[in-house]
Design a protein around this motif. Structure first.
Motif, PDB file in Angstrom:
ATOM      1  N   ARG A 216      -3.680  12.422   1.559  1.00  0.00           N
ATOM      2  CA  ARG A 216      -4.775  11.087   1.013  1.00  0.00           C
ATOM      3  C   ARG A 216      -4.517   9.946   2.122  1.00  0.00           C
ATOM      4  NH1 ARG A 216      -8.800   9.932  -1.923  1.00  0.00           N
ATOM      5  NH2 ARG A 216      -8.643  11.803  -3.303  1.00  0.00           N
ATOM      6  N   THR A 218      -5.461   5.999   2.223  1.00  0.00           N
ATOM      7  CA  THR A 218      -6.130   4.921   1.577  1.00  0.00           C
ATOM      8  C   THR A 218      -6.078   3.680   2.514  1.00  0.00           C
ATOM      9  OG1 THR A 218      -6.014   5.976  -0.390  1.00  0.00           O
ATOM     10  CG2 THR A 218      -6.286   3.620  -0.532  1.00  0.00           C
ATOM     11  N   VAL A 220      -6.458  -0.330   2.496  1.00  0.00           N
ATOM     12  CA  VAL A 220      -6.333  -1.533   1.629  1.00  0.00           C
ATOM     13  C   VAL A 220      -6.656  -2.862   2.349  1.00  0.00           C
ATOM     14  CG1 VAL A 220      -5.009  -3.130   0.033  1.00  0.00           C
ATOM     15  CG2 VAL A 220      -4.789  -0.505   0.166  1.00  0.00           C
ATOM     16  N   GLU A 227      -9.270  -1.645  -2.103  1.00  0.00           N
ATOM     17  CA  GLU A 227      -9.388  -0.085  -1.518  1.00  0.00           C
ATOM     18  C   GLU A 227     -10.695  -0.156  -0.776  1.00  0.00           C
ATOM     19  OE1 GLU A 227      -8.206   3.014  -3.870  1.00  0.00           O
ATOM     20  OE2 GLU A 227      -6.130   2.404  -4.171  1.00  0.00           O
ATOM     21  N   TYR A 229     -11.377   2.314   1.354  1.00  0.00           N
ATOM     22  CA  TYR A 229     -11.508   3.692   1.827  1.00  0.00           C
ATOM     23  C   TYR A 229     -10.466   4.570   1.317  1.00  0.00           C
ATOM     24  CZ  TYR A 229     -11.570   7.710   5.186  1.00  0.00           C
ATOM     25  OH  TYR A 229     -11.406   9.091   5.736  1.00  0.00           O
ATOM     26  N   SER A 230     -10.783   5.721   0.936  1.00  0.00           N
ATOM     27  CA  SER A 230      -9.799   6.516   0.383  1.00  0.00           C
ATOM     28  C   SER A 230     -10.511   8.038   0.406  1.00  0.00           C
ATOM     29  CB  SER A 230      -9.380   6.319  -1.106  1.00  0.00           C
ATOM     30  OG  SER A 230      -8.480   7.191  -1.650  1.00  0.00           O
ATOM     31  N   GLN A 231      -9.689   8.870   1.266  1.00  0.00           N
ATOM     32  CA  GLN A 231     -10.234  10.444   1.475  1.00  0.00           C
ATOM     33  C   GLN A 231      -8.840  11.034   1.960  1.00  0.00           C
ATOM     34  OE1 GLN A 231     -12.982  11.646   1.086  1.00  0.00           O
ATOM     35  NE2 GLN A 231     -14.423   9.710   0.651  1.00  0.00           N
ATOM     36  N   ALA A 250     -11.792   6.340   8.878  1.00  0.00           N
ATOM     37  CA  ALA A 250     -11.305   4.734   7.890  1.00  0.00           C
ATOM     38  C   ALA A 250     -11.697   3.727   8.786  1.00  0.00           C
ATOM     39  CB  ALA A 250      -9.801   4.952   7.726  1.00  0.00           C
ATOM     40  N   GLN A 338       3.262   7.107  -1.515  1.00  0.00           N
ATOM     41  CA  GLN A 338       2.534   5.495  -1.012  1.00  0.00           C
ATOM     42  C   GLN A 338       3.294   5.185   0.041  1.00  0.00           C
ATOM     43  OE1 GLN A 338       2.562   2.409  -4.084  1.00  0.00           O
ATOM     44  NE2 GLN A 338       1.859   4.037  -5.868  1.00  0.00           N
TER      45      GLN A 338
END
Length: 411
Positions: A216, A218, A220, A227, A229-231, A250, A338
């Motif tokens: 994933r 993301t 920021v 956030e 975008y997150s895919q 993104a 992360q």
């Protein structure tokens, strides 16, 4: 009534669609393409396979546009994503729908799309000539003709379908923006979209060539701490930063780029909750209790990533699994979920898939693609201030606007 003489500048997706449709409606049509062959950019899209469109309804299509979506309602209502599939099927190009509803020619060859469009123009009665247009002749607020290097061609209508400024080697060198400005049009700021991202994080270059799947990503926005975008999907590390399908998508959300404004965050194990991943680590550490931690991570991570992850977690790679403290395990868990990559910029516009920005759509009639400033002047495709996410949506913009421009130029 005299048959209109239509000149199309640019033999790409939008230009060929516009020319074929105008010729189909009995206009006298000439396409001027400055390359020796048409469809140069089309032939390299989708890694040479050509993601023709997206098999979706109009609302879904509109939702995937990143600028001026309302402008496209008229064009896509007249010629939808489904219509594009039917169009190529009728031309003898069988298509398949793949992941994400992306549509490709069944052959996997972009050349089949280019050939079909070329044949569409010629069989409809249009002609395609290799020539570089220098400018558009305008008098009394109307199109009068186009200027080539060695002559002037009189015409009633001109369709500008020159593309943007991405991939200049294919002929997209911004000619259309110059034509538009000379006609009195506004050209909005030109930026790269669907483009790799640059980062100074040293581990990106260290991991160059490593492709990660099912992760994933993301993005920021550090200015707003939100956030944007997150895919889930695929990402590629490069010598300059990060690329791959997730990154390209993104980038379309990152409109105002400044060094340090954005951070890309990677979750290597998005299918696992922190609690589940922690249990997995405990089990692996137990299985490898008397061995170095690098051994325990081999079933969890690509080999080249292990030293990077341990370094980011502050753990010596020769630490025995039985000696890993609770705090170290928590740091490792956080890193796996992360990985922060500071973004310093976009790669150059010439490396972008599409150009963000272009001819201001407020100065173009969305029902006809005709200029509101000059009669007989039309715009279609990437030259307009329209762009979208990956997945075939940008080519659909070209086909829908090209079709509409061709229809109205032929009237």
């Amino acid at each position: 009534m005299r048959t209109p003489r239509v000149v199309v500048i640019g033999g790409g997706a939008a230009g060929l669609m516009a020319a074929g449709r105008a010729a189909e409606l009995s206009a006298r049509v000439t396409v001027f393409e400055k390359n020796d062959t048409v469809g140069r950019k089309l032939s390299i899209t989708g890694k040479g396979r050509c993601n023709v469109t997206n098999f979706c309804d109009n609302d879904t299509f509109i939702a995937h546009l990143t600028s001026n979506a309302r402008f496209m309602y008229g064009a896509v209502s007249r010629f939808s994503c489904y219509d594009t599939v039917d169009f190529f099927n009728r031309l003898g190009v069988d298509t398949v729908v793949e992941r994400g509803n992306r549509v490709f020619p069944r052959s996997g060859k972009a050349a089949d799309i280019v050939d079909a469009l070329y044949d569409y123009v010629v069989s409809s009665g249009g002609e395609i000539l290799s020539a570089h247009v220098k400018g558009i002749d305008i008098a009394d607020g109307c199109v009068r003709g186009v200027r080539l290097y060695n002559r002037t061609v009189e015409c009633d209508r001109v369709i500008v379908a020159t593309g943007g400024m991405s991939y200049p080697s294919t002929g997209s060198t911004g000619d259309g923006y110059a034509f538009a400005r000379a006609a009195g049009h506004t050209v909005t700021k030109l930026l790269p979209s669907l483009v790799p991202l640059v980062s100074r994080a040293p581990f990106c270059a260290e991991l160059q060539g490593l492709s990660l799947r099912n992760i994933r990503l993301t993005i920021v926005d550090n200015d707003s701490n939100k956030e944007i975008y997150s895919q889930m999907g695929e990402l590629l590390f490069t010598h300059f930063g990060i690329s791959g399908p997730l990154v390209l998508s993104a980038s379309a959300h990152m409109r105002s780029m400044t060094d340090g404004r954005y951070t890309a965050v990677i979750d290597l194990k998005p299918a696992l909750t922190p609690e589940t991943l922690d249990r997995r680590l405990l089990r692996d550490f137990s299985d490898y209790a008397n061995r170095d931690i690098v051994n325990a991570l081999r079933s969890l991570l690509p080999k080249s990533m292990i030293p990077v992850i341990l370094r980011l977690s502050g753990i010596d790679p020769h630490t025995k699994c039985r000696e890993v403290s609770v705090l170290q395990r928590r740091e490792l868990l956080t890193t796996l979920k992360q990985i922060a990559i500071p973004v310093s910029g976009f790669r150059p516009l010439k490396e972008a898939i599409v150009t963000s920005g272009g001819v201001a759509v407020s100065e173009v009639n969305p029902k006809t693609m005709e200029s509101k400033l000059v009669r007989g002047l039309y715009f279609s495709g990437e030259v307009l201030d329209l762009d979208a996410y990956t997945g075939g949506f940008n080519l659909q913009i070209a086909f829908s606007t090209g079709r509409l421009a061709g229809e109205n130029a032929a009237q």
